[in-house]
Design a protein around this motif. Structure first.
Motif, PDB file in Angstrom:
ATOM      1  N   THR A  18      80.753  32.024  55.706  1.00  0.00           N
ATOM      2  CA  THR A  18      79.387  31.434  55.040  1.00  0.00           C
ATOM      3  C   THR A  18      79.743  29.966  54.810  1.00  0.00           C
ATOM      4  O   THR A  18      80.739  29.407  54.234  1.00  0.00           O
ATOM      5  CB  THR A  18      79.023  31.971  53.846  1.00  0.00           C
ATOM      6  N   PHE A  19      78.803  28.984  55.390  1.00  0.00           N
ATOM      7  CA  PHE A  19      79.184  27.643  55.079  1.00  0.00           C
ATOM      8  C   PHE A  19      77.726  27.008  54.243  1.00  0.00           C
ATOM      9  O   PHE A  19      76.543  27.723  54.298  1.00  0.00           O
ATOM     10  CB  PHE A  19      79.027  26.932  56.633  1.00  0.00           C
ATOM     11  N   SER A  20      77.721  25.726  53.885  1.00  0.00           N
ATOM     12  CA  SER A  20      76.596  25.375  53.374  1.00  0.00           C
ATOM     13  C   SER A  20      75.880  24.420  54.255  1.00  0.00           C
ATOM     14  O   SER A  20      76.179  23.869  55.084  1.00  0.00           O
ATOM     15  CB  SER A  20      77.143  24.392  51.993  1.00  0.00           C
ATOM     16  N   ILE A  21      74.455  24.322  53.898  1.00  0.00           N
ATOM     17  CA  ILE A  21      73.640  23.543  54.486  1.00  0.00           C
ATOM     18  C   ILE A  21      74.005  22.105  54.316  1.00  0.00           C
ATOM     19  O   ILE A  21      74.270  21.269  55.311  1.00  0.00           O
ATOM     20  CB  ILE A  21      71.979  23.902  54.123  1.00  0.00           C
ATOM     21  N   LYS A  22      74.628  21.781  53.274  1.00  0.00           N
ATOM     22  CA  LYS A  22      74.872  20.491  52.771  1.00  0.00           C
ATOM     23  C   LYS A  22      76.100  20.149  53.796  1.00  0.00           C
ATOM     24  O   LYS A  22      75.969  18.861  54.357  1.00  0.00           O
ATOM     25  CB  LYS A  22      75.335  20.529  51.436  1.00  0.00           C
ATOM     26  N   SER A  23      77.190  20.704  54.055  1.00  0.00           N
ATOM     27  CA  SER A  23      78.207  20.545  54.830  1.00  0.00           C
ATOM     28  C   SER A  23      77.830  20.272  56.167  1.00  0.00           C
ATOM     29  O   SER A  23      78.286  19.270  56.976  1.00  0.00           O
ATOM     30  CB  SER A  23      79.386  21.441  54.607  1.00  0.00           C
ATOM     31  N   PHE A  24      76.831  21.268  56.828  1.00  0.00           N
ATOM     32  CA  PHE A  24      76.438  20.956  58.112  1.00  0.00           C
ATOM     33  C   PHE A  24      75.584  19.784  58.327  1.00  0.00           C
ATOM     34  O   PHE A  24      75.531  19.040  59.321  1.00  0.00           O
ATOM     35  CB  PHE A  24      75.621  22.362  58.455  1.00  0.00           C
ATOM     36  N   TYR A  25      74.798  19.516  57.292  1.00  0.00           N
ATOM     37  CA  TYR A  25      73.951  18.264  57.327  1.00  0.00           C
ATOM     38  C   TYR A  25      74.934  17.076  57.380  1.00  0.00           C
ATOM     39  O   TYR A  25      74.672  16.176  58.355  1.00  0.00           O
ATOM     40  CB  TYR A  25      73.129  18.078  55.985  1.00  0.00           C
ATOM     41  N   ASN A  26      76.031  17.064  56.642  1.00  0.00           N
ATOM     42  CA  ASN A  26      77.003  16.007  56.795  1.00  0.00           C
ATOM     43  C   ASN A  26      77.607  15.752  58.185  1.00  0.00           C
ATOM     44  O   ASN A  26      77.862  14.719  58.752  1.00  0.00           O
ATOM     45  CB  ASN A  26      77.877  15.952  55.671  1.00  0.00           C
ATOM     46  N   ARG A  27      78.035  17.171  58.538  1.00  0.00           N
ATOM     47  CA  ARG A  27      78.628  17.220  59.911  1.00  0.00           C
ATOM     48  C   ARG A  27      78.121  16.574  61.004  1.00  0.00           C
ATOM     49  O   ARG A  27      78.142  15.809  61.993  1.00  0.00           O
ATOM     50  CB  ARG A  27      79.251  18.632  60.101  1.00  0.00           C
ATOM     51  N   ILE A  28      76.518  17.071  60.843  1.00  0.00           N
ATOM     52  CA  ILE A  28      75.368  16.731  62.026  1.00  0.00           C
ATOM     53  C   ILE A  28      75.350  15.201  61.979  1.00  0.00           C
ATOM     54  O   ILE A  28      75.320  14.624  63.007  1.00  0.00           O
ATOM     55  CB  ILE A  28      74.399  17.461  61.906  1.00  0.00           C
ATOM     56  N   PHE A  54      66.455  24.898  56.732  1.00  0.00           N
ATOM     57  CA  PHE A  54      67.598  24.069  57.230  1.00  0.00           C
ATOM     58  C   PHE A  54      66.945  22.853  58.406  1.00  0.00           C
ATOM     59  O   PHE A  54      67.548  21.666  57.958  1.00  0.00           O
ATOM     60  CB  PHE A  54      68.730  24.807  58.305  1.00  0.00           C
ATOM     61  N   TRP A  55      65.888  23.174  59.217  1.00  0.00           N
ATOM     62  CA  TRP A  55      65.452  22.099  60.090  1.00  0.00           C
ATOM     63  C   TRP A  55      64.797  21.144  59.211  1.00  0.00           C
ATOM     64  O   TRP A  55      64.628  20.014  59.696  1.00  0.00           O
ATOM     65  CB  TRP A  55      64.639  22.661  60.987  1.00  0.00           C
ATOM     66  N   SER A  56      64.136  21.532  58.118  1.00  0.00           N
ATOM     67  CA  SER A  56      63.406  20.572  57.276  1.00  0.00           C
ATOM     68  C   SER A  56      64.081  19.820  56.525  1.00  0.00           C
ATOM     69  O   SER A  56      63.711  18.788  55.684  1.00  0.00           O
ATOM     70  CB  SER A  56      62.325  21.384  56.337  1.00  0.00           C
ATOM     71  N   ASN A  99      71.014  22.890  49.289  1.00  0.00           N
ATOM     72  CA  ASN A  99      70.442  21.926  50.496  1.00  0.00           C
ATOM     73  C   ASN A  99      70.553  20.575  49.826  1.00  0.00           C
ATOM     74  O   ASN A  99      70.977  20.388  48.883  1.00  0.00           O
ATOM     75  CB  ASN A  99      68.787  22.412  50.379  1.00  0.00           C
ATOM     76  N   VAL A 100      70.015  19.717  50.737  1.00  0.00           N
ATOM     77  CA  VAL A 100      70.064  18.127  50.601  1.00  0.00           C
ATOM     78  C   VAL A 100      68.380  17.634  50.300  1.00  0.00           C
ATOM     79  O   VAL A 100      68.439  16.733  49.514  1.00  0.00           O
ATOM     80  CB  VAL A 100      70.801  17.253  51.569  1.00  0.00           C
ATOM     81  N   GLN A 101      67.756  18.127  50.871  1.00  0.00           N
ATOM     82  CA  GLN A 101      66.289  17.449  50.844  1.00  0.00           C
ATOM     83  C   GLN A 101      65.509  17.641  49.571  1.00  0.00           C
ATOM     84  O   GLN A 101      65.663  18.873  49.161  1.00  0.00           O
ATOM     85  CB  GLN A 101      65.601  17.806  52.229  1.00  0.00           C
ATOM     86  N   ASN A 102      64.684  16.836  48.950  1.00  0.00           N
ATOM     87  CA  ASN A 102      63.724  17.346  48.202  1.00  0.00           C
ATOM     88  C   ASN A 102      62.641  18.407  48.515  1.00  0.00           C
ATOM     89  O   ASN A 102      62.498  18.449  49.503  1.00  0.00           O
ATOM     90  CB  ASN A 102      62.925  15.981  48.033  1.00  0.00           C
TER      91      ASN A 102
END
Lengths: 148, 404
Positions: free
Chosen positions: B212-222, B81-83, B296-299
């Motif tokens: 359970t939540f998605s990394i993608k949704s938290f990426y957007n929220r953050i 997640f951090w990356s 995830n969102v990142q390459n």
């Protein structure tokens, strides 16, 4: 047994180490589709793979002929190779006549026939020097049916 | 294996053949211009979600408001997640997660450390048994084994996956050490398979994960939080441990393998006893493993690279591995889990297979997918098993086009 009581499928075995395992893999797929129990499927998978490798390593490939019935599965692997001079010796774990080339590819550990014998209920080896070898093995789906 | 997290949205589906082609287990058919997923064989790998140009495949995650049902909210965060954030450091992200309502974060590194140590203990008793064991950390692979390679079920190491172990540790730590009441444990998931597994874990009656939540949704929220002057609650807890993943597995003759296609090939070989002297197989369904999770969102290559630069300012937690206060093994015997059996007997199935092969012979063998089945052979199977009209084949009546 009538014709409709079993299915007969043939898988060619090419003389090609890079595709070694294709025939037994195809057979395995079929057995899974028929719903053969995993333990039995695995026995046939191991035995048919070893037999396929033998036909590639010692002969010019050959053919895998499979009969599937509700009671048993019989696999016949036929090659036109050099034949086995001494079956008893060939059945000895660790004994192999595989060439250096074949061994370098990771085959020829001398466990082929012993592994087949270990996994099947019946094994028959017909071999004639200079003519070829036919391996016939059977695994029973239900041990109670063995005698019928 | 009927519980799934991937759902098709019919309004968005055009009935194209993208997902049909990439599904590694051929679970998809296009019928009446819409894709349908066969829930008996779907492994939740998410490849259909990845490829769909119309976003018609959806991964069902929980609504974030469910955290309000609990007074103390703990988020399990995978290190990957951090990356996802090249521009934000963990100490900048942690207050934002706090702002979203969470009281604590527990890193999956804790689960990984316990998981690998338990595997080491498990294998130390099995060094000379000439067997190849399978690491059960990717839920998509576990499902693949259950649906397609049932003869390998006894070779699965029956230990809870890293996220389940992390959740058990969280429950123990927050309830017994920190005396927190009414805790809720939530997972930030990398993929659809983990979402499914956190709802219906194989080998467990129930998961401890409450949502359970998605990394993608938290990426957007953050990324959407504009308030840059957030301060971190002084009681916020951040738990992690220093552990390099796969460091213990490396002691054994391990095959790390990613990508469902390669995993299928390897399991196929294992079934025929081609073991290559391997002690363990460590398979992950996504190429590059969880760096490439569908949520995830990142390459994934960048993510893997970036992760090495991310540092936590907290003290790592020391864990006494000799006194783990919960059972790390699966609570159910996975060898006893039986798939629903089709009642047809072998003879009926054999007759069908004969019929399938007869039909297959007359099909064009172009595997175009136009009929809605992934290839000509599966089309022949569908004709026999589902009573599908053979005239769905676009080439059968019009002939195969000449190619000059």
């Amino acid at each position: 047994m009538t014709d409709s009581d079993y299915v007969r499928v043939k898988f060619p075995i090419e003389k090609d180490f890079s595709t070694a395992g294709n025939a037994s893999s195809g057979l395995k797929k079929l057995l899974k589709a028929v719903g053969i129990p995993p333990e039995i499927m695995r026995k046939i998978a191991v035995a048919s793979f070893e037999a396929e490798i033998n036909a590639i390593a010692h002969a010019n490939g050959g053919e895998m002929d499979v009969l599937i019935s509700p009671n048993h599965i019989t696999v016949i692997v036929k090659d036109n190779g050099p034949g086995i001079p001494d079956i008893k010796l060939a059945m000895t774990p660790g004994y192999s006549t595989a060439s250096e080339e074949v061994r370098n590819m990771g085959f020829g550990a001398g466990m082929g026939l012993p592994n087949i014998k270990k996994n099947v209920d019946e094994l028959k080896i017909d071999t004639e020097l200079g003519v070829g070898t036919t391996l016939t093995f059977t695994v029973y789906l239900n041990k109670k049916n063995e005698s019928t | 294996m009927k519980a799934h997290s991937i759902k098709l949205i019919p309004e968005k589906c055009l009935g194209c053949t993208h997902c049909l082609r990439v599904c590694p287990v051929q679970a998809i058919r296009i019928r009446n211009k819409k894709a349908h997923i066969n829930e008996n064989i779907c492994i939740d790998c998410g490849e259909c979600v990845r490829i769909c140009p119309y976003n018609a495949h959806e991964i069902i995650i929980d609504d974030t408001s469910i955290i309000n049902n609990y007074s103390y909210k703990i988020l399990i965060v995978p290190d990957v997640f951090w990356s996802q954030f090249p521009d934000l450091e963990p100490e900048e992200i942690i207050p934002l997660i706090n702002y979203l309502g969470f009281n604590a974060i527990i890193s999956d590194s804790i689960g990984f450390k316990l998981f690998e140590q338990q595997i080491e203990i498990f294998l130390s008793k099995k060094l000379n048994d000439n067997r190849t064991y399978i690491i059960p950390n990717c839920p998509a692979v576990v499902r693949l084994i259950f649906t397609r390679f049932p003869s390998l079920i006894p070779d699965i190491i029956p230990i809870k996956n890293t996220y389940e172990i992390t959740s058990y540790f969280a429950k123990y730590y927050f309830e017994n050490i920190l005396n927190k009441k009414n805790i809720g444990i939530f997972l930030l998931s990398t993929c659809s398979a983990r979402v499914t597994s956190s709802k219906n874990p194989i080998g467990e009656k129930k998961s401890l994960i409450d949502g359970t939540f998605s990394i993608k949704s938290f990426y957007n929220r953050i990324k959407s939080i504009n308030n840059k002057n957030l301060t971190l609650d002084e009681n916020f807890v951040f738990l992690y441990t220093n552990f390099r993943k796969n460091s213990i597995l490396r002691k054994f003759n391990t095959l790390n393998i990613t990508g469902t296609e390669y995993i299928i090939d390897t399991l196929d070989k294992l079934e025929s006893n081609q073991k290559f002297n391997l002690k363990i197989i460590n398979p992950y369904s996504c190429i590059l493993g969880c760096y490439n999770g569908i949520l995830n969102v990142q390459n994934p290559y960048l993510a893997r690279k970036l992760l090495r630069t991310k540092k936590f300012l907290y003290e790592p937690l020391e864990i006494d591995i000799n006194n783990i206060p919960f059972n790390v093994y699966l609570s159910e015997n996975i060898n006893l889990i039986k798939e629903e059996k089709n009642n047809e007997n072998i003879l009926e199935k054999l007759k069908k297979i004969n019929k399938i092969e007869e039909i297959y012979k007359i099909l064009p063998h172009l595997d175009c997918g136009g009929c809605g089945s992934p290839n000509c052979h599966s089309f022949a199977e569908d004709i026999v098993n589902e009573n599908i009209d053979i005239n769905l084949c676009v080439f059968l009546n019009k002939g195969i086009p000449e190619r000059k």
